[in-house]
Design an enzyme around this catalytic site. Structure first.
Site, PDB file in Angstrom:
ATOM      1  N   LYS B  96       0.807  -1.222   0.000  1.00  0.00           N
ATOM      2  CA  LYS B  96       0.000   0.000   0.000  1.00  0.00           C
ATOM      3  C   LYS B  96       0.840   1.272   0.000  1.00  0.00           C
ATOM      4  O   LYS B  96       0.458   2.287  -0.566  1.00  0.00           O
ATOM      5  CB  LYS B  96      -0.935   0.008   1.217  1.00  0.00           C
ATOM      6  CG  LYS B  96      -1.990  -1.094   1.208  1.00  0.00           C
ATOM      7  CD  LYS B  96      -3.076  -0.808   0.208  1.00  0.00           C
ATOM      8  CE  LYS B  96      -4.219  -1.821   0.303  1.00  0.00           C
ATOM      9  NZ  LYS B  96      -5.217  -1.617  -0.781  1.00  0.00           N
ATOM     10  N   GLU B 118      -9.758   6.087   2.672  1.00  0.00           N
ATOM     11  CA  GLU B 118     -10.629   5.094   3.274  1.00  0.00           C
ATOM     12  C   GLU B 118      -9.771   3.903   3.679  1.00  0.00           C
ATOM     13  O   GLU B 118      -8.710   3.685   3.086  1.00  0.00           O
ATOM     14  CB  GLU B 118     -11.694   4.634   2.267  1.00  0.00           C
ATOM     15  CG  GLU B 118     -11.233   3.573   1.264  1.00  0.00           C
ATOM     16  CD  GLU B 118     -10.164   4.056   0.296  1.00  0.00           C
ATOM     17  OE1 GLU B 118     -10.103   5.268   0.042  1.00  0.00           O
ATOM     18  OE2 GLU B 118      -9.381   3.223  -0.192  1.00  0.00           O
ATOM     19  N   SER B 389       1.796  -9.780  -0.621  1.00  0.00           N
ATOM     20  CA  SER B 389       1.438  -8.360  -0.644  1.00  0.00           C
ATOM     21  C   SER B 389       1.635  -7.660   0.694  1.00  0.00           C
ATOM     22  O   SER B 389       1.815  -6.453   0.742  1.00  0.00           O
ATOM     23  CB  SER B 389      -0.014  -8.206  -1.080  1.00  0.00           C
ATOM     24  OG  SER B 389      -0.867  -8.942  -0.218  1.00  0.00           O
TER      25      SER B 389
END
Lengths: 276, 447
Positions: B96, B118, B389
């Protein structure tokens, strides 16, 4: 890169819904008023109580706006979202909404416009949705999450079924966008009074609204209404001096929620729509 | 190495990936999206922006992340070599941060002092709050009240980083509702606020922009695999898909290669308790085309168009839609999307943890499960790359709740039969996904 400007259906005076909507605006104008357009979520507060609420609004309305309750209404503020959740919880669906409208139209001659996000239209299928809406006597569609250049089919299908379309402009809209949106509207043009969602306008200042309307009128071949945050007779009166129509929504949801007299509130706001 | 941001043949000039994508948003946002698109297109070729992003990747995030041959997982599967692309090594613990830093830098260039974001599990929220702290921006993170309860530690991290966390109680009080609220905030404050969107969803240009920012993952794999194996292209790439940003980041650099040169690209969707139970987040396998958060995509929505709340063991995959480019890949066969259940993901997590000493995020565990299963069917000279990830720290409490490990187990791990004896945890069967019942059970049989 910006997409080449394209629009959907061109305004067609032959669309019966458009004719009826334009006539309602014209009648109000003749009487020295901006058209009063109250909004109510279908199936709110309950499916069985909704018709009485709508009847009370219809005693005053030039046009009635009925919202299809939707699970993710990102253009609406908390008031209308809560109403949607309650209506959905009570089982009010898209098809049910159209049946409620059909019942209303059997009792009243006032034009009814449906406010809906696009996903319910896609889910039912655009052609089937328009067929059902036409059968229900829907005169127009307000599409808060569909800029007209996103889907060239919806407006054409609506026109094919005698239904007018309304798209929105906002204070952030560039002159190019205002032109694009205004020219795509066949029912009326909906000018959002503020950047924001429904029910959240603070204060009574018109701010950017007059300039936005002046720009819109250069292109629109339809009446121009203003909404978002118009909550009482006073704000309605202010807006009525510059707009052809005044949309009031969250204030009526709040009134229903608090058990207030919706008819009396509507009468007061309708009176506020008188032009000086 | 100077950073370049890739150029791909999708989307078209209207922000469409075939029939998917677009900009289904209130008109108020259209000028802001135009402005964002222009700013991005300019930044994309501006050495000042690219050099700063490259420096932050290297010095702040710790890129490049490793490409690691998982020897014991490979031996366990007994087939193709399994490599892990270690996005879990990034600062803040997941992929991210790649996107958040790039978007926050863009916000700063555009003169926006306030960012909103969000978050579901909190990873994107923490990454956004981190980027905002680093660049001196005000940050508001919307998070479902239910997720706030489940991710207490990440909420505190965000606050510690100076972000304001706003609880969302509308709808289902989860990620989709937090996204609605972030968009509403953006609609209201659009003139001075930048929306840092966390996945390859939302209105154009977000899916394209986030993909470009995450493509660093796949581009690094090309270089790393060339050095390790003498080829830039593995046989298979597997990545988990919620909205789909980590998957597109590793897929896109390969997806547009000509037929015959393109590896098999496999996205693992969260099948939850099973696609046929209705308790899942598998938008391709169990959804239908619809519009949410400004984009047309495969979406969990009912016959009336109402959004169906998703379910997944991993909060990061718990989203009712999947990015429009993935939808196009699925329709055109550029990539495959397979469902992996909660229970299978738990197995994947345990396998990776006990065999490699790496606790993966539950999201990534979906990909690991499928990769191990697929590796069995492949030859030893073939190569699978799994995008790991994120790391599993955030999931440990939830996994602890689900797996009642016996006393003493932690000091005497059963290396031969990882996870074969987990009291309090019944292995379900998963016929609807096309998977065999349990890779651990198979291991027992082989043993």
């Amino acid at each position: 890169m910006t997409a080449p400007v394209q629009t959907g259906a061109q305004p067609q005076a032959t669309v019966p819904g458009a004719t009826r909507i334009h006539a309602a605006f014209a009648r109000a104008a003749q009487e020295g008023r901006a058209a009063f357009i109250p909004f109510m979520t279908a199936g709110y507060p309950t499916a069985s109580a909704f018709p009485a609420v709508a009847d009370a609004l219809l005693t005053q309305a030039d046009l009635l706006e009925v919202g299809i309750p939707y699970s993710d209404p990102l253009g609406d503020g908390p008031t209308i979202q809560r109403a949607s959740e309650q209506a959905l919880g009570g089982g009010t669906s898209t098809r049910h909404t159209l049946q409620l409208v059909k019942d209303l139209r059997a009792r009243h001659d006032t034009p009814v416009v449906i406010m809906t996000y696009v996903n319910p239209i896609y889910a039912v299928g655009p052609r089937e949705f328009m067929r059902l809406a036409q059968d229900a006597g829907v005169d127009g569609l307000i599409l808060p999450d569909l800029p007209p250049d996103q889907d060239l089919e919806i407006a054409d299908l609506a026109a094919e079924h005698g239904i007018a379309v309304t798209f929105l402009i906002a204070p952030t809209s560039t002159p190019e966008r205002v032109k694009l949106v205004a020219e795509a509207c066949t029912g009326f043009l909906y000018a959002v009074s503020v950047t924001g969602v429904t029910g959240t306008r603070e204060g009574a200042a018109l701010g950017e609204v007059p300039a936005m309307l002046a720009l819109a009128r250069q292109y629109a071949r339809v009446p121009v209404a203003v909404g978002f945050g118009v909550k009482d007779a006073e704000t309605a009166h202010q807006v009525a001096q510059v707009a052809d129509g005044v949309v009031v929504g969250s204030a009526f949801i709040n009134a229903v929620q608090h058990g207030q007299d919706v008819g009396a509130l509507a009468a007061g706001i309708a009176e506020g729509c008188r032009k000086d | 190495m100077p950073l370049t941001l890739p150029t791909y043949p999708q989307p078209d000039e209207r922000g469409r990936y075939g029939r998917f994508g677009g900009r289904y948003v209130p008109e108020t946002l259209i000028p802001a999206l135009d402005e964002l698109e222009q700013a991005y297109l300019t930044a994309k070729t501006d050495p000042a922006y690219l050099n700063e992003l490259e420096r932050l990747h290297r010095e702040f995030v710790g890129r490049p992340s490793g490409l690691y041959l998982a020897e014991r997982l490979t031996a366990h599967a007994g087939g193709a070599k399994i490599y892990l692309k270690r996005e879990d090594q990034n600062y803040t613990g997941a992929h991210k941060i790649n996107n958040c830093l790039a978007q926050a830098l863009l916000a700063k260039r555009m003169g926006k002092q306030r960012v909103v974001a969000e978050t579901g599990a909190g990873q994107h929220g923490v990454a956004s709050a981190t980027a905002a702290a680093l660049l001196g921006l005000d940050c508001v993170v919307y998070m479902g009240a239910e997720d706030i309860r489940r991710q207490e530690l990440n909420v505190f991290r965000m606050k510690l980083l100076g972000a304001e966390v706003r609880a969302v109680t509308s709808g289902t009080s989860t990620l989709k509702d937090a996204t609605n609220e972030a968009i509403r905030d953006w609609v209201t404050n659009v003139r001075d606020t930048f929306y840092i969107l966390g996945s390859v969803v939302g209105p154009h240009p977000y899916p394209a922009m986030v993909r470009d920012f995450q493509s660093v993952i796949g581009e690094e794999v090309k270089v790393q695999l060339q050095a390790l194996e003498g080829t830039p292209t593995p046989d298979v790439i597997v990545a988990c898909v919620g909205g789909g940003s980590n998957a597109i980041g590793i897929f896109a650099p390969y997806a547009y290669l000509p037929d015959g040169q393109r590896p098999r690209l496999i996205g693992t969707e969260a099948a939850g308790e099973g696609v046929d139970t209705g308790r899942h987040a598998a938008s391709v396998a169990g959804g239908r085309v619809g519009v949410l958060h400004g984009s047309m995509m495969y979406l969990l929505n009912d016959s009336e168009g109402q959004i169906v709340p998703p379910h997944s063991i991993s909060a990061g995959l718990d989203y009712p839609g999947i990015g429009p480019e993935h939808c196009l890949y699925s329709d055109t066969g550029l990539a495959e999307y397979v469902p992996v259940t909660d229970a299978q993901a738990l197995e994947g997590l345990q396998l990776c943890t006990r065999l490699e000493g790496i606790i993966p995020a539950l999201e990534s565990a979906h990909a690991i499960y499928h990769a191990v299963e697929l590796a069995r069917t492949m030859r030893p000279e073939q190569i699978i790359v799994v995008n790991l990830s994120g790391r599993g720290d955030k999931d440990v409490a939830e996994v602890m709740r689900l797996l009642d490990l016996p006393e003493g187990q932690s000091s005497t791990p059963s290396h031969n039969l990882p996870g074969h004896n987990l009291p309090g945890y019944t292995q379900p069967t998963h016929t609807q996904s096309g998977h065999t019942p349990s890779i651990m059970a198979q291991q027992e049989v082989q043993a």
